[in-house]
Design a protein around this motif. Sequence first.
Motif, PDB file in Angstrom:
ATOM      1  N   SER A  24       0.819  -1.261  -0.010  1.00 43.04           N
ATOM      2  CA  SER A  24      -0.320   0.024   0.217  1.00 43.04           C
ATOM      3  C   SER A  24       0.157   1.832   0.331  1.00 43.04           C
ATOM      4  N   LEU A  78       2.250   2.567  -3.651  1.00 40.31           N
ATOM      5  CA  LEU A  78       1.012   2.028  -4.511  1.00 40.31           C
ATOM      6  C   LEU A  78       0.552   3.621  -4.177  1.00 40.31           C
ATOM      7  N   GLY A  79       0.261   3.470  -2.754  1.00 38.88           N
ATOM      8  CA  GLY A  79      -0.640   5.001  -2.623  1.00 38.88           C
ATOM      9  C   GLY A  79       0.682   6.346  -3.027  1.00 38.88           C
ATOM     10  N   ASP A  95      -3.157   6.580 -12.025  1.00 36.58           N
ATOM     11  CA  ASP A  95      -3.659   6.746 -10.254  1.00 36.58           C
ATOM     12  C   ASP A  95      -4.696   6.708 -10.486  1.00 36.58           C
ATOM     13  N   LEU A 145      -4.588   3.001 -10.128  1.00 36.06           N
ATOM     14  CA  LEU A 145      -4.776   2.089  -8.721  1.00 36.06           C
ATOM     15  C   LEU A 145      -5.662   2.451  -7.984  1.00 36.06           C
ATOM     16  N   SER A 156      -7.915  -0.133  -5.990  1.00 36.18           N
ATOM     17  CA  SER A 156      -7.979  -0.083  -4.506  1.00 36.18           C
ATOM     18  C   SER A 156      -9.320  -0.406  -3.714  1.00 36.18           C
ATOM     19  N   ILE A 172      -5.014  -3.440   2.210  1.00 36.18           N
ATOM     20  CA  ILE A 172      -4.399  -2.778   0.898  1.00 36.18           C
ATOM     21  C   ILE A 172      -5.533  -1.438   0.362  1.00 36.18           C
ATOM     22  N   THR A 186      -4.539   2.556   0.987  1.00 32.31           N
ATOM     23  CA  THR A 186      -3.796   2.945  -0.120  1.00 32.31           C
ATOM     24  C   THR A 186      -4.402   4.329  -0.676  1.00 32.31           C
ATOM     25  N   ARG A 244      -2.668   7.343  -0.406  1.00 29.62           N
ATOM     26  CA  ARG A 244      -2.653   8.237  -1.780  1.00 29.62           C
ATOM     27  C   ARG A 244      -2.969   9.858  -1.336  1.00 29.62           C
TER      28      ARG A 244
END
Lengths: 335, 306, 355
Positions: B113, B116-117, B129, B132, B136, B184, B188, B192
């Motif tokens: 996470s 990825l975030g 973005d 993802l 998520s 996750i 994430t 983010r």
Amino acid sequence: MSGTATDEYSAHQHDVDEALLAEQGMEGRPYELRASTTGLFSELRADKAGLLSAVFLFIVVFAAFAAPLLAPYGPVEGNPSTSSIPPIWADGSWDHVLGTDTQGYDVLSRLMYGARTTLLIGLAVVAIAGLFGVVLGLIAGYRGGRTDRWLMRWVDVQVAFPGLLIALIMIAVLGPSMTSVIFVLSFNGWMVYARMTRGVVLAAKERPYVEAAEMVGCRPRRVMFVHILPNLTSSLVTLAVLEFARIILAEATLSFLGLGLQFPEVSLGVMANGGRDAFFSLPRLAIIPGVVITLIVLAVNFLASWLRVVFDPQEREKRFAAGATTAATTVEGVM
Amino acid sequence: MGRYLSQRLVQGLVVILGVTTLVFVVTRMIGDPVNFILPLSASEEQRAALRADLGFDRSILSQFWSFLSDAVRLDFGESTYFRNEDALGIVRRFLPKTLQLVVAGMIVAFVLSVPLGAIAALRPGKLLDKFLVTLSLIGLATPQFFLGQVILLFTSVKFNLVQFGDGPWTHLIFPALTLALPAIGRLTMVVRSAMIDELNSQYVKAARAKGVSRRRIVGVHALRNAAIPFVTLFGWEVIRALAGYTLVVEAVFDWPGLGDLAILSIRERDFFLIQTIVFVVAVMVVLVNIVIDIAYKIIDPRVKIA
Amino acid sequence: MIDPTPVLEVEHLQIDFLTRRGTVHAVRDVSFTIGRGETLGLVGESGSGKSVTAQALLGMIELPGRIVGGDVRWKGESLVRGPHVRRTIERVRGQEIAMVFQDPMTSLDPVFTVGSQVVEVLRRHRRLSRKAAKARAVELLDIVGIANPTERISQYPFEMSGGMRQRVLIAMALACEPELLVADEPTTALDVTIQAQILELVAELQQELRLAVLLITHDLGVVAGVCDRVAVMYAGKIVEDAPAADLYATPAHPYSAALLRSTPRLDIVLDRLVAIEGAPPDLRRPPAGCAFATRCPFAIDHCREEQPRLEVFEPVPNAVGAGDAETLEELEQPARTERTVACFRAAEVREEVLS
């Protein structure tokens, strides 16, 4: 959070062009903020995922609540002679579009009735937990002092121990039924509302207009409902929507573990649980309700993110800017 | 720090006491557990004898008092389902499996996470973005039991992988991944949005103006600040996994851990065992909370201790 | 003292912001120069484009904003376009041009000590060892007037007051001995006594380090004591650019005049402060003529039809009245005396001011 940036941009550009057309001949006039009356829907139109989710949820809700009228069969209508009929895409017949389960019940009909129960549980829990949490949060935030300390300690204790294990034990005690599922999930879910409400109240209390209202002698209750509560609506609506999604998952989980609703009642979770028995021979019986649950929760989440954008002008601007990033070609600095 | 910790410890004790009390009260409402223990053919004398033996003939208050005083000595009585076995001993036997699962799952959640975030936050609104974020959202929208089932189906049926229970993949990785996936998704999103906020903040602007490199701004300034909300929510996820969701994963994968034991003891109305499980889980939750508080304090100098 | 060859040249700078409701032309054709060691005040109300202009000097315009025209040149090198922009900006930022922001409360990273943040700049640009950087950081804190710098250095921003933090930020800006300091409303968030101290500090440092300063403010009172020249911005344009003394004595643009009348001054007793009627124009649709025309008592039809250009305005000899001499003595005589105004009615305005 959704759609493609370029689409978003062009949709906004369209709005902008319209606005420009409407305001021609206003050159040099003093700057004024135009109220956005069409904001809600133009925002939804721009948000592809939000729109798709809204349409999907509308269909689900409609199918669920009109189940007694629309469903081809009853939820427990059938017998072993009609069992395990494959769905339409696997040489089934139009009599049973999604096939039948091992008991001979029509999967589509059960899905509609099941969604009805699940959505009802979700709504009931959001209403009960939300009401309880908001009221306690208002009291804690507005009264402050010892009341606040005790209420928040209560919240802390309950929050420190997230509920699934406790929920299972309580349901075992109360006996698995729709009422006990609603009760237990509400018991486990009110704290978020209380915390959020308290936070908003504490912030609002400091605002000059609330102080002013108090100073001119508005009664506490009036101050609370007229001046503070409106601040809550946007965050409360978004929270309630997200909680709704969480409740749907929780109901499904409880029922999957065999401690939620029980046969002959039907919910999406009950169907998922039913699918366990013949899992390796008829996986679709588990997959169909699983996919439906996932889609509903996903759609609700997209809807929530759309709501957040609608309620938050800053967020809207950010979104627009993000869209513009792809549309505009420009010199980017070092960053 | 010492005073802060002891304060936290007291709060933790309140939580443990609250939860065990709740469970005690609730389980005593189930009805006569003796009926579950003895066969239907048992005579009334036998029932009465067992009742007296287990102490169920006494008043609730005196039962509660002896429960508490025993609990302080870590004596939780004997399981009624696993006849005559020490409840704490049973829990201790099942616990390692659950811890293994939770630790593995949370490591996976953390390792996936955070990057990825952060990657999503670098260019919000761009394709990567959006991809993802959508991923998520799907992750946190999928019911865990369903995800577990799908993994089971694909590995053991469609691809004819090894029989379940063999090899590290089936053994730990899939259950851990199933446990971790919703976390996750949520984490994430948290990383983010926290990173986006930090990267738009005034101090980042000021740091840019002083010529600090982008790598340093993202990797040192923004990440450290974004860690503040992340730590809280990560702690939440650990607690969630520990006190609930491992149950689901264990049920799907037939994982012989605490969750499986909990469901069994609830089904069998094994009071002493339920109480022990709840107590042990509560202690772990409190410990996790304390660890999180310390981490929080280390990351954010503004948090005052004592 | 002041070297007339400009270090910074801003030429016909145009910056747009993309918003949902249209493109805002925030900076519309702005040109000015700053000489070595010169202090220029950029004055205007919020939304006039002054902060955006300042950010452009450091290559910090980010979407939704973008530079759509013009150029910024630092010692002849473009900070806007060209093959080496990135490298130039990287070299210049924090080292040759430094910036101090309006809000000291949020301009420091809350989770690092102030010392480590000063050290960060030094190590980035000066490649100092950790120890040397720390010693230099202590020195810098001392220079900007922070007592007990050796102790202060290991404190976190939240342990300091606003004025103290602004001093830290100034220390950070000065860390690499820049040639230009851009101060974007450095005193707005501070209370009055601290404001004066900070301004004094900037003026002192400017003298000692031969620093050029671009001081951005909405407050003409702030500019008075510190600046050599003043450029007044309105609605994304510079409407008047003049030596500070001239501007104060005889504003030639009606907006400058109005701004002066609405600024409280201790040296001149006015009957009352005069607010400027109306509001600035919507910069999504800038007017065809002068942007100030709708609020201007001097406006004629011509003003509304055609954009007045920034043109050299010849001061009338002996125009400075006897009454102003006292205040003028205190103002330093600038090296550059030319004055430009964007107004068709400048002569009438001055007459009105003088009468």
